[in-house]
Design a protein around this motif. Structure first.
Motif, PDB file in Angstrom:
ATOM      1  N   CYS A 307      44.514  44.248  35.034  1.00 21.54           N
ATOM      2  CA  CYS A 307      45.730  45.060  34.951  1.00 21.54           C
ATOM      3  C   CYS A 307      46.427  45.249  36.302  1.00 21.54           C
ATOM      4  CB  CYS A 307      45.400  46.423  34.361  1.00 21.54           C
ATOM      5  SG  CYS A 307      44.804  46.358  32.653  1.00 21.54           S
ATOM      6  N   ALA A 308      45.684  45.224  37.397  1.00 24.28           N
ATOM      7  CA  ALA A 308      46.291  45.510  38.699  1.00 24.28           C
ATOM      8  C   ALA A 308      47.092  44.336  39.242  1.00 24.28           C
ATOM      9  CB  ALA A 308      45.211  45.898  39.706  1.00 24.28           C
ATOM     10  N   ARG A 309      46.798  43.121  38.773  1.00 30.03           N
ATOM     11  CA  ARG A 309      47.493  41.943  39.295  1.00 30.03           C
ATOM     12  C   ARG A 309      47.432  40.824  38.272  1.00 30.03           C
ATOM     13  NH1 ARG A 309      48.995  39.952  44.410  1.00 30.03           N
ATOM     14  NH2 ARG A 309      49.013  37.690  44.583  1.00 30.03           N
ATOM     15  N   SER A 310      48.590  40.320  37.883  1.00 31.78           N
ATOM     16  CA  SER A 310      48.630  39.235  36.902  1.00 31.78           C
ATOM     17  C   SER A 310      48.629  37.866  37.557  1.00 31.78           C
ATOM     18  CB  SER A 310      49.870  39.373  36.011  1.00 31.78           C
ATOM     19  OG  SER A 310      51.066  39.329  36.795  1.00 31.78           O
ATOM     20  N   ARG A 311      49.021  37.798  38.844  1.00 22.97           N
ATOM     21  CA  ARG A 311      49.089  36.518  39.544  1.00 22.97           C
ATOM     22  C   ARG A 311      47.745  36.200  40.199  1.00 22.97           C
ATOM     23  NH1 ARG A 311      53.364  39.389  41.024  1.00 22.97           N
ATOM     24  NH2 ARG A 311      52.696  39.628  43.196  1.00 22.97           N
ATOM     25  N   PRO A 312      47.493  34.939  40.546  1.00 24.46           N
ATOM     26  CA  PRO A 312      46.240  34.609  41.232  1.00 24.46           C
ATOM     27  C   PRO A 312      46.135  35.317  42.581  1.00 24.46           C
ATOM     28  CG  PRO A 312      47.291  32.625  40.365  1.00 24.46           C
ATOM     29  CD  PRO A 312      48.296  33.731  40.237  1.00 24.46           C
ATOM     30  N   ALA A 313      44.890  35.564  42.999  1.00 22.38           N
ATOM     31  CA  ALA A 313      44.598  36.106  44.320  1.00 22.38           C
ATOM     32  C   ALA A 313      43.665  35.145  45.040  1.00 22.38           C
ATOM     33  CB  ALA A 313      43.968  37.489  44.222  1.00 22.38           C
ATOM     34  N   ASP A 314      43.631  35.237  46.355  1.00 20.78           N
ATOM     35  CA  ASP A 314      42.733  34.355  47.120  1.00 20.78           C
ATOM     36  C   ASP A 314      41.275  34.610  46.759  1.00 20.78           C
ATOM     37  OD1 ASP A 314      44.662  32.992  49.118  1.00 20.78           O
ATOM     38  OD2 ASP A 314      45.173  35.105  49.258  1.00 20.78           O
ATOM     39  N   VAL A 315      40.931  35.887  46.604  1.00 21.40           N
ATOM     40  CA  VAL A 315      39.592  36.272  46.170  1.00 21.40           C
ATOM     41  C   VAL A 315      39.748  37.291  45.053  1.00 21.40           C
ATOM     42  CG1 VAL A 315      37.400  37.351  46.820  1.00 21.40           C
ATOM     43  CG2 VAL A 315      38.619  35.905  48.470  1.00 21.40           C
ATOM     44  N   VAL A 316      39.131  37.041  43.913  1.00 23.17           N
ATOM     45  CA  VAL A 316      39.185  37.993  42.811  1.00 23.17           C
ATOM     46  C   VAL A 316      37.768  38.311  42.358  1.00 23.17           C
ATOM     47  CG1 VAL A 316      39.552  36.138  41.094  1.00 23.17           C
ATOM     48  CG2 VAL A 316      40.115  38.500  40.524  1.00 23.17           C
ATOM     49  N   LEU A 317      37.475  39.610  42.273  1.00 19.71           N
ATOM     50  CA  LEU A 317      36.198  40.103  41.788  1.00 19.71           C
ATOM     51  C   LEU A 317      36.436  40.731  40.425  1.00 19.71           C
ATOM     52  CD1 LEU A 317      35.021  41.981  45.020  1.00 19.71           C
ATOM     53  CD2 LEU A 317      34.868  39.536  44.509  1.00 19.71           C
ATOM     54  N   THR A 318      35.735  40.271  39.407  1.00 17.60           N
ATOM     55  CA  THR A 318      35.934  40.758  38.048  1.00 17.60           C
ATOM     56  C   THR A 318      34.659  41.440  37.563  1.00 17.60           C
ATOM     57  OG1 THR A 318      37.470  38.942  37.576  1.00 17.60           O
ATOM     58  CG2 THR A 318      36.550  40.122  35.693  1.00 17.60           C
ATOM     59  N   GLY A 319      34.784  42.709  37.185  1.00 20.59           N
ATOM     60  CA  GLY A 319      33.636  43.450  36.700  1.00 20.59           C
ATOM     61  C   GLY A 319      33.161  42.952  35.344  1.00 20.59           C
ATOM     62  N   ARG A 320      31.845  42.874  35.198  1.00 19.87           N
ATOM     63  CA  ARG A 320      31.250  42.472  33.912  1.00 19.87           C
ATOM     64  C   ARG A 320      29.847  43.064  33.832  1.00 19.87           C
ATOM     65  NH1 ARG A 320      27.960  38.297  32.604  1.00 19.87           N
ATOM     66  NH2 ARG A 320      28.291  37.306  34.648  1.00 19.87           N
ATOM     67  N   ASP A 321      29.659  43.950  32.853  1.00 18.90           N
ATOM     68  CA  ASP A 321      28.347  44.554  32.606  1.00 18.90           C
ATOM     69  C   ASP A 321      27.752  45.183  33.864  1.00 18.90           C
ATOM     70  OD1 ASP A 321      28.528  43.665  29.981  1.00 18.90           O
ATOM     71  OD2 ASP A 321      27.538  41.765  30.445  1.00 18.90           O
ATOM     72  N   GLY A 322      28.594  45.878  34.632  1.00 19.77           N
ATOM     73  CA  GLY A 322      28.114  46.599  35.791  1.00 19.77           C
ATOM     74  C   GLY A 322      27.976  45.776  37.058  1.00 19.77           C
ATOM     75  N   ARG A 323      28.299  44.506  37.005  1.00 16.77           N
ATOM     76  CA  ARG A 323      28.252  43.632  38.169  1.00 16.77           C
ATOM     77  C   ARG A 323      29.589  42.906  38.321  1.00 16.77           C
ATOM     78  NH1 ARG A 323      22.979  42.301  40.191  1.00 16.77           N
ATOM     79  NH2 ARG A 323      21.400  43.624  39.205  1.00 16.77           N
ATOM     80  N   PHE A 324      29.664  42.020  39.309  1.00 20.47           N
ATOM     81  CA  PHE A 324      30.916  41.339  39.595  1.00 20.47           C
ATOM     82  C   PHE A 324      30.734  39.824  39.542  1.00 20.47           C
ATOM     83  CE2 PHE A 324      31.458  45.409  41.675  1.00 20.47           C
ATOM     84  CZ  PHE A 324      32.782  45.736  41.412  1.00 20.47           C
ATOM     85  N   ASP A 325      31.728  39.166  38.953  1.00 21.33           N
ATOM     86  CA  ASP A 325      31.874  37.723  39.094  1.00 21.33           C
ATOM     87  C   ASP A 325      32.958  37.468  40.143  1.00 21.33           C
ATOM     88  OD1 ASP A 325      30.018  37.383  37.082  1.00 21.33           O
ATOM     89  OD2 ASP A 325      31.525  37.132  35.508  1.00 21.33           O
ATOM     90  N   VAL A 326      32.789  36.421  40.924  1.00 15.11           N
ATOM     91  CA  VAL A 326      33.687  36.135  42.049  1.00 15.11           C
ATOM     92  C   VAL A 326      34.362  34.785  41.824  1.00 15.11           C
ATOM     93  CG1 VAL A 326      33.877  35.934  44.554  1.00 15.11           C
ATOM     94  CG2 VAL A 326      32.073  37.358  43.552  1.00 15.11           C
ATOM     95  N   ALA A 327      35.690  34.764  41.976  1.00 20.26           N
ATOM     96  CA  ALA A 327      36.438  33.513  41.880  1.00 20.26           C
ATOM     97  C   ALA A 327      37.410  33.436  43.047  1.00 20.26           C
ATOM     98  CB  ALA A 327      37.180  33.424  40.548  1.00 20.26           C
ATOM     99  N   PHE A 328      37.879  32.235  43.331  1.00 23.56           N
ATOM    100  CA  PHE A 328      38.756  32.009  44.482  1.00 23.56           C
ATOM    101  C   PHE A 328      40.033  31.319  44.010  1.00 23.56           C
ATOM    102  CE2 PHE A 328      34.343  31.973  45.875  1.00 23.56           C
ATOM    103  CZ  PHE A 328      34.372  32.948  46.867  1.00 23.56           C
ATOM    104  N   GLY A 329      41.176  31.824  44.493  1.00 23.50           N
ATOM    105  CA  GLY A 329      42.455  31.268  44.047  1.00 23.50           C
ATOM    106  C   GLY A 329      42.613  31.392  42.549  1.00 23.50           C
ATOM    107  N   ALA A 330      42.303  32.561  42.013  1.00 17.85           N
ATOM    108  CA  ALA A 330      42.200  32.711  40.556  1.00 17.85           C
ATOM    109  C   ALA A 330      42.712  34.079  40.120  1.00 17.85           C
ATOM    110  CB  ALA A 330      40.742  32.526  40.132  1.00 17.85           C
TER     111      ALA A 330
END
Length: 353
Positions: A307-330
């Motif tokens: 919700c905070a950003r619809s466009r790609p970011a250089d580093v994006v951390l996505t919460g899932r089940d109390g932890r984070f998945d990390v993606a780049f340029g995503a």
């Protein structure tokens, strides 16, 4: 809207501007009927948070009395008009936006997130902000009407701008656009009259904290401010407040000191847990710790919705089940490069001591 900290009530300031009396009245209402927290959104709106089920009708009545909400819910829903906040009285942005507001009854019913941008200053400032039908400055100095998702627009004049906007909105509905929901996702060819090859002008530089031609710019970390802090910005000689879609407000007049932009201006992070029931992780404190150690734009999302950003970011951390998945340029929720990191592991990975 329901959230983890109560109901959220949205306010769409006309022409992106509130008088001093309106600001103080809104802040008092937010503290009386909500938890005193106010969000600035990327659509140039305000959101009063933490409102209880039994108090929101009284809040709406107060906001109507302040002239910040239309008593007719159907008409209020049509006020999705994003206005370049640096307008001056009588200029083309001011004139066209005022005409749009006066003629809202002539627009068709549109999807909930469908909106308009009036960006008729010397150079566009709303290019990256959400809107479906745009009136903006063209590369040759004239005005153009541009359907979002199309690179070019068609020439218009200030006098026919709103009629052209209404016609394009009517075409969107008649051609099945309601199913797509947004102009950029609607694949139907534009009507002949709306096809043009006029490019938009180059965008103006982003606002920064400090002095501005219409007042002082004040940055708000993550776009959230306490009602008492917002009221304090409206010193006795301040006349009005303008809301931008960039986590900044412009104070007209007044003696509130200018300050540099806070770190939270350049980082995207939703409210996270526990304020949002969709989020399984806390977001903003982590974002502030990580930001100085991340090259480029950082987005910390409590869930895959982003919700905070619809466009790609250089580093994006996505919460899932109390932890984070990390993606780049995503974007949030995109396939991750790293999976299931807790906060300590994240801090170590990015070199935070």
């Amino acid at each position: 809207m329901a959230a983890g900290d109560g109901l959220i009530v949205r306010v769409r300031p006309r022409l992106a501007r509130l008088t001093r009396a309106q600001v103080l009245g809104l802040c008092e209402a937010a503290s009386t009927h909500g938890n005193g927290q106010i969000d600035l959104t990327n659509r140039g709106n305000l959101q009063i948070r933490g409102v209880c089920e039994d108090s929101w009708p009284a809040l709406i009545d107060e906001l109507c009395g302040l002239g910040l909400v239309d008593p007719d819910p159907t008409m209020e829903a049509r006020h999705a008009v994003l206005v370049a906040p640096d307008w001056r009285s009588g200029d083309e942005t001011h004139r066209i936006a005022s005409d749009v507001i006066a003629r809202l009854a002539n627009f068709p019913d549109l999807p909930g997130k469908f909106g308009f941008a009036i960006d008729a200053g010397a150079a566009p400032v709303l290019r990256d902000d959400p809107a479906d039908i745009r009136v903006e400055r063209g590369a040759d100095g004239g005005l153009i009407l541009r359907a979002d998702g199309r690179a070019t627009g068609v020439r218009i004049t200030p006098d026919d701008a709103v009629s052209a906007m209404i016609a394009l909105a009517e075409w969107f509905v008649a051609s099945g656009g309601v199913i797509a929901g947004r102009m950029a996702r609607h694949a139907a060819p534009l009507p002949d009259w709306a096809r043009g090859d006029d490019l938009p002008a180059a965008s103006a530089p982003m606002l920064a904290g400090g002095a501005h031609g219409v007042g002082k710019v004040h940055g708000v970390a993550f776009g959230r401010i306490d009602a008492s802090a917002l009221a304090a910005l409206m010193t006795p000689d301040a006349t009005a407040l303008r809301i931008t879609p960039w986590r900044r407000v412009i104070i007209e007049g007044g003696t509130a000191p200018t300050t540099p932009d806070p770190v939270g201006i350049a980082v995207d992070a939703c409210v996270g847990a526990p304020d949002c029931p969709q989020a399984s992780v806390e977001t903003r404190a982590l974002a502030l710790r990580l930001a100085p150690h991340v090259a480029g734009r950082l987005h910390v999302s409590g869930c895959a919705k982003g919700c905070a950003r619809s466009r790609p970011a250089d580093v994006v951390l996505t919460g899932r089940d109390g932890r984070f998945d990390v993606a780049f340029g995503a974007r949030a929720g995109d396939p991750p490069a790293l999976i299931g990191f807790d906060q300590n592991r994240l801090l170590t990975h990015f070199g935070v001591s």
